[in-house]
Design a protein around this motif. Structure first.
Motif, PDB file in Angstrom:
ATOM      1  N   ILE A   1       0.894  -1.448  -0.070  1.00 57.48           N
ATOM      2  CA  ILE A   1       0.016   0.047   0.359  1.00 57.48           C
ATOM      3  C   ILE A   1       1.200   1.633  -0.395  1.00 57.48           C
ATOM      4  CG2 ILE A   1      -2.104   1.734   1.548  1.00 57.48           C
ATOM      5  CD1 ILE A   1      -2.559  -1.795   2.376  1.00 57.48           C
ATOM      6  N   GLU A   2       2.070   1.519   0.640  1.00 54.23           N
ATOM      7  CA  GLU A   2       2.640   2.407   0.741  1.00 54.23           C
ATOM      8  C   GLU A   2       3.337   3.113  -0.227  1.00 54.23           C
ATOM      9  OE1 GLU A   2       3.157   4.528   3.572  1.00 54.23           O
ATOM     10  OE2 GLU A   2       2.765   3.693   5.099  1.00 54.23           O
ATOM     11  N   PHE A   3       4.010   1.900  -1.279  1.00 50.88           N
ATOM     12  CA  PHE A   3       4.768   1.429  -2.401  1.00 50.88           C
ATOM     13  C   PHE A   3       3.511   1.780  -3.522  1.00 50.88           C
ATOM     14  CE2 PHE A   3       8.809  -0.134  -0.231  1.00 50.88           C
ATOM     15  CZ  PHE A   3       9.358   0.809  -0.939  1.00 50.88           C
ATOM     16  N   TYR A   4       2.130   1.679  -3.643  1.00 50.22           N
ATOM     17  CA  TYR A   4       1.010   1.896  -4.003  1.00 50.22           C
ATOM     18  C   TYR A   4       1.546   3.561  -4.326  1.00 50.22           C
ATOM     19  CZ  TYR A   4      -3.155   3.097  -5.993  1.00 50.22           C
ATOM     20  OH  TYR A   4      -4.340   3.461  -6.840  1.00 50.22           O
ATOM     21  N   ASP A   5       0.760   4.352  -2.668  1.00 49.68           N
ATOM     22  CA  ASP A   5       0.620   5.188  -2.366  1.00 49.68           C
ATOM     23  C   ASP A   5       1.983   6.030  -3.415  1.00 49.68           C
ATOM     24  OD1 ASP A   5      -1.717   5.014  -1.891  1.00 49.68           O
ATOM     25  OD2 ASP A   5      -0.550   5.019   0.142  1.00 49.68           O
ATOM     26  N   PHE A   6       3.164   6.090  -3.085  1.00 52.89           N
ATOM     27  CA  PHE A   6       4.700   6.578  -3.770  1.00 52.89           C
ATOM     28  C   PHE A   6       4.603   5.804  -5.335  1.00 52.89           C
ATOM     29  CE2 PHE A   6       8.784   7.770  -2.365  1.00 52.89           C
ATOM     30  CZ  PHE A   6       8.555   8.539  -1.198  1.00 52.89           C
ATOM     31  N   TYR A   7       4.260   5.714  -5.825  1.00 52.74           N
ATOM     32  CA  TYR A   7       4.199   5.101  -7.496  1.00 52.74           C
ATOM     33  C   TYR A   7       3.622   5.814  -8.131  1.00 52.74           C
ATOM     34  CZ  TYR A   7       8.024   1.335  -7.392  1.00 52.74           C
ATOM     35  OH  TYR A   7       8.699   0.435  -6.889  1.00 52.74           O
ATOM     36  N   VAL A   8       2.064   5.662  -7.331  1.00 56.21           N
ATOM     37  CA  VAL A   8       0.541   7.030  -7.965  1.00 56.21           C
ATOM     38  C   VAL A   8       0.744   8.123  -7.875  1.00 56.21           C
ATOM     39  CG1 VAL A   8      -1.730   7.488  -7.875  1.00 56.21           C
ATOM     40  CG2 VAL A   8      -1.067   5.179  -7.490  1.00 56.21           C
ATOM     41  N   TYR A   9       2.199   8.161  -7.015  1.00 59.13           N
ATOM     42  CA  TYR A   9       2.748  10.150  -7.398  1.00 59.13           C
ATOM     43  C   TYR A   9       3.862  10.811  -8.492  1.00 59.13           C
ATOM     44  CZ  TYR A   9       3.520  14.653  -6.404  1.00 59.13           C
ATOM     45  OH  TYR A   9       4.490  16.039  -5.852  1.00 59.13           O
ATOM     46  N   ALA A  10       4.625   8.805  -8.491  1.00 57.78           N
ATOM     47  CA  ALA A  10       5.635   9.013  -9.422  1.00 57.78           C
ATOM     48  C   ALA A  10       5.001   8.776 -10.773  1.00 57.78           C
ATOM     49  CB  ALA A  10       6.666   7.849  -8.766  1.00 57.78           C
ATOM     50  N   THR A  11       4.418   8.515 -11.125  1.00 61.77           N
ATOM     51  CA  THR A  11       3.479   7.935 -11.800  1.00 61.77           C
ATOM     52  C   THR A  11       3.120   9.408 -13.091  1.00 61.77           C
ATOM     53  OG1 THR A  11       3.139   5.482 -12.483  1.00 61.77           O
ATOM     54  CG2 THR A  11       1.746   7.133 -13.947  1.00 61.77           C
ATOM     55  N   ALA A  12       2.144   9.881 -11.918  1.00 59.74           N
ATOM     56  CA  ALA A  12       1.618  11.177 -11.756  1.00 59.74           C
ATOM     57  C   ALA A  12       2.950  12.164 -12.156  1.00 59.74           C
ATOM     58  CB  ALA A  12       0.590  11.697 -10.527  1.00 59.74           C
ATOM     59  N   ALA A  13       3.908  12.060 -11.319  1.00 65.75           N
ATOM     60  CA  ALA A  13       5.153  13.024 -11.528  1.00 65.75           C
ATOM     61  C   ALA A  13       5.532  13.432 -13.012  1.00 65.75           C
ATOM     62  CB  ALA A  13       5.708  13.009 -10.141  1.00 65.75           C
ATOM     63  N   ALA A  14       5.629  12.303 -13.188  1.00 69.04           N
ATOM     64  CA  ALA A  14       6.284  12.139 -14.637  1.00 69.04           C
ATOM     65  C   ALA A  14       4.828  12.014 -16.102  1.00 69.04           C
ATOM     66  CB  ALA A  14       6.737  10.636 -15.051  1.00 69.04           C
ATOM     67  N   LEU A  15       3.860  12.683 -15.391  1.00 74.69           N
ATOM     68  CA  LEU A  15       2.757  12.360 -16.655  1.00 74.69           C
ATOM     69  C   LEU A  15       2.070  13.679 -16.562  1.00 74.69           C
ATOM     70  CD1 LEU A  15       1.767   9.013 -17.721  1.00 74.69           C
ATOM     71  CD2 LEU A  15       3.880  10.492 -18.764  1.00 74.69           C
ATOM     72  N   VAL A  16       1.095  13.895 -15.429  1.00 71.49           N
ATOM     73  CA  VAL A  16       0.670  14.300 -15.687  1.00 71.49           C
ATOM     74  C   VAL A  16       0.630  16.293 -14.912  1.00 71.49           C
ATOM     75  CG1 VAL A  16      -1.727  15.023 -14.496  1.00 71.49           C
ATOM     76  CG2 VAL A  16      -1.371  12.664 -15.176  1.00 71.49           C
ATOM     77  N   PHE A  17       1.535  16.084 -13.512  1.00 76.44           N
ATOM     78  CA  PHE A  17       1.837  17.013 -12.356  1.00 76.44           C
ATOM     79  C   PHE A  17       2.149  18.018 -13.255  1.00 76.44           C
ATOM     80  CE2 PHE A  17       1.036  14.458  -8.299  1.00 76.44           C
ATOM     81  CZ  PHE A  17       0.386  14.458  -8.516  1.00 76.44           C
ATOM     82  N   PRO A  18       3.387  18.008 -14.106  1.00 73.69           N
ATOM     83  CA  PRO A  18       4.320  19.191 -14.558  1.00 73.69           C
ATOM     84  C   PRO A  18       2.906  19.516 -15.288  1.00 73.69           C
ATOM     85  CG  PRO A  18       5.404  17.029 -15.339  1.00 73.69           C
ATOM     86  CD  PRO A  18       4.156  16.750 -14.334  1.00 73.69           C
ATOM     87  N   LYS A  19       1.691  19.120 -15.844  1.00 71.30           N
ATOM     88  CA  LYS A  19       1.330  19.911 -16.892  1.00 71.30           C
ATOM     89  C   LYS A  19       0.436  21.331 -16.115  1.00 71.30           C
ATOM     90  CE  LYS A  19       1.305  17.161 -21.139  1.00 71.30           C
ATOM     91  NZ  LYS A  19       1.696  15.992 -20.347  1.00 71.30           N
ATOM     92  N   LEU A  20      -0.520  20.407 -14.768  1.00 73.07           N
ATOM     93  CA  LEU A  20      -1.119  20.386 -13.751  1.00 73.07           C
ATOM     94  C   LEU A  20      -0.876  21.392 -12.999  1.00 73.07           C
ATOM     95  CD1 LEU A  20      -3.250  17.727 -13.848  1.00 73.07           C
ATOM     96  CD2 LEU A  20      -3.462  19.072 -15.658  1.00 73.07           C
ATOM     97  N   PHE A  21       0.168  21.111 -12.045  1.00 73.24           N
ATOM     98  CA  PHE A  21       0.163  21.946 -11.130  1.00 73.24           C
ATOM     99  C   PHE A  21       2.235  22.863 -11.452  1.00 73.24           C
ATOM    100  CE2 PHE A  21      -1.812  18.866  -9.483  1.00 73.24           C
ATOM    101  CZ  PHE A  21      -2.791  19.067  -8.520  1.00 73.24           C
ATOM    102  N   PHE A  22       2.279  22.598 -12.473  1.00 76.79           N
ATOM    103  CA  PHE A  22       3.811  23.606 -12.949  1.00 76.79           C
ATOM    104  C   PHE A  22       3.683  24.445 -13.967  1.00 76.79           C
ATOM    105  CE2 PHE A  22       4.754  20.350 -10.176  1.00 76.79           C
ATOM    106  CZ  PHE A  22       5.108  21.082  -8.413  1.00 76.79           C
TER     107      PHE A  22
END
Length: 495
Positions: free
Chosen positions: A34-55
């Motif tokens: 569960i802990e690594f699931y949460d971490f990987y969910v963020y890692a995937t979003a950080a590579a693909l989604v967050f640059p566009k949505l938050f930065f």
């Protein structure tokens, strides 16, 4: 001698029967999953989604580095979590600490799924994301060590490394669940372009939130499992004998500072490899392979394109490359489990030394595997080979750490010592790895050779630490540190 050592495990007064093998394995595995699931969910979003949505800086490189910087910020919070949860784990017990670390991670991940974006509240969105990311890191700082202790302190004689791999295998399982869920969601949502290998607008708009919100379901399951645990015999013995330390950190710094240094650098190559194979490769694999492809993609999305800021990747579609990564992660999981019996048979140190040598060589071969070829099928074959080899090495180096680090410290400070070493290494390795890798990739105009050299240098530092470390295969967990106590209590006569 062997029969005497085995007797307590069958004695009625021992607490071990309250933690049968299946419960120990499940409790150590499900929490880290569960802990690594949460971490990987963020890692995937950080590579693909967050640059566009938050930065949305207007510069893709700066946006990506900003996203990975927030991703890496969690590693700074991890040693703080290690101090807090390590103190509680050595003072109050492993069970209670593990419950709180899991709950903290789950709440932070769920709230990320509810965050407004830059478009809604401006820079405040990025600040809130940073705060929640730091909270994730704080929680993970206490999770790993506690899970490793639950596994190793309850392990049968001669199987500590094998049992220690179960919290470790939570990492590949968490990766597969997280990325598999992202993949399913992206495939299920409508694609305006008709090309389902790309991210849909719906995924970018709201679909990315679903994996974060789903974390709540997994946390409830994990809490139920961990509530059924009882404390290990090792910690119960320390508590009954009145050996619980008021300040475990002080004891570790005073008596085990050398083990802290060795443990920290022994984990360095593991962390660098871990985050290069996940966060960096996902970015590199899905980046356009040439300027024309990047320009067409930008035009289709209605965005401006600046060729001066472009550097090439492999040009795979998101869905295709995630499937390739999942294949690689299957090897990660398999070899994590296989590494345990090997480390129990030949020793932790010898296993880790040989795999670190292999990681050093692997780093020098990045350009061979990751440069685009004339034939796209050949490019795909090389990339898949790279992922399989890299994740296989990851499994072999990650698995034995579940036993190696805890075995360096006595029971009364084991949670604190192993947690600090594990999480300080996260700053030196994981926090900096994606940022350094993107910078080296950009400086090399898309050539990943220097990214590989960076991994090899990290592996050499780890190799030195391992060669200076003791072999811990045959140590008795209840007797680690007892020699120093006896020496202090019974000083040698003056004459």
């Amino acid at each position: 001698m062997s029969s005497t050592a085995a007797a307590p495990s069958g004695a009625a007064s021992s607490p071990k029967p309250a933690n049968p093998t299946s419960r120990v394995v499940l409790a150590s595995l499900i929490g880290t999953t569960i802990e690594f699931y949460d971490f990987y969910v963020y890692a995937t979003a950080a590579a693909l989604v967050f640059p566009k949505l938050f930065f949305p800086t207007g510069n893709d490189t700066i946006a990506l580095i900003s996203s990975f910087a927030v991703f890496g910020a969690a590693m700074i919070a991890r040693p703080i979590g290690a101090l807090v949860f390590g103190h509680l784990g050595d003072r109050r017990g492993r069970k209670t600490t593990l419950i709180w670390s899991l709950l903290t991670m789950g709440i932070a991940t769920f709230i990320i799924g509810l965050l407004p974006t830059y478009e809604n509240i401006g820079i405040t969105a990025a600040v809130l994301l940073l705060v929640l990311r730091l909270t994730q890191g704080f929680a993970l700082g206490g999770e790993w060590s506690g899970a490793a202790l639950v596994a190793t302190e309850n392990a049968p004689k001669g199987k500590r490394a094998w049992f220690g791999t179960f919290p470790q295998v939570g990492a590949p399982i968490g990766f597969i669940i997280a990325n598999g869920l992202f993949l399913i969601i992206n495939l299920a949502l409508p694609h305006e372009s008709g090309d389902r290998t790309l991210m849909s607008d719906a995924f970018l708009s709201w679909g990315w939130r679903i994996p974060f919100l789903f974390s709540a379901v997994m946390v409830v399951i994990g809490l139920w499992v961990r509530m059924r645990l009882v404390e290990s015999e090792s910690f119960t013995r320390v508590k009954k004998e009145g050996k619980v330390k008021k300040l475990p950190l002080g004891e570790v710094l005073r008596k085990n500072w050398w083990e802290l240094i060795l443990g920290t650098f022994a984990m360095l190559a593991t962390y660098v490899l871990f985050y290069l194979m996940t966060a960096f490769t996902l970015t590199y694999g899905t980046k356009a392979a040439d300027v024309d492809s990047a320009a067409k993609a930008a035009e289709k999305a209605g965005k401006a394109f600046d060729p001066s800021t472009f550097y090439p990747g492999l040009g795979f579609g998101y869905n295709d490359f995630v499937l390739m990564m999942i294949i690689g992660v299957l090897f990660f999981g398999a070899f994590t489990l296989l590494s345990g019996p090997i480390a129990d048979r030949i020793g932790r140190r010898k296993t880790l030394v040989w795999v670190t040598v292999a990681i050093t060589v692997f780093g020098l071969l990045f350009q061979v595997f990751l440069m685009p070829q004339t034939d796209p099928k050949f490019t795909g074959a090389l990339a898949q080979g790279f992922l399989v080899i890299g994740f296989t090495l990851m499994g072999i180096t990650f698995g034995p750490m579940g036993a190696f680090l805890p075995e360096l410290y006595p029971t009364e400070t084991r949670y604190t010592g192993s947690a600090i070493a594990y999480n300080i290494s996260s700053i030196l390795g994981a926090a900096l790895a994606p940022i350094i890798a993107v910078w080296l990739w950009a400086k090399g105009d898309g050539n990943p050779v220097w990214v590989g050299v960076y991994l090899s240098i990290s592996a050499v530092l780890t190799l030195v630490a391992l060669l200076l470390s003791p072999e811990t295969m045959d140590v008795d967990l209840d007797e680690v540190g007892e020699e120093e106590v006896e020496a202090e209590a019974d000083p040698a006569p003056l004459v």
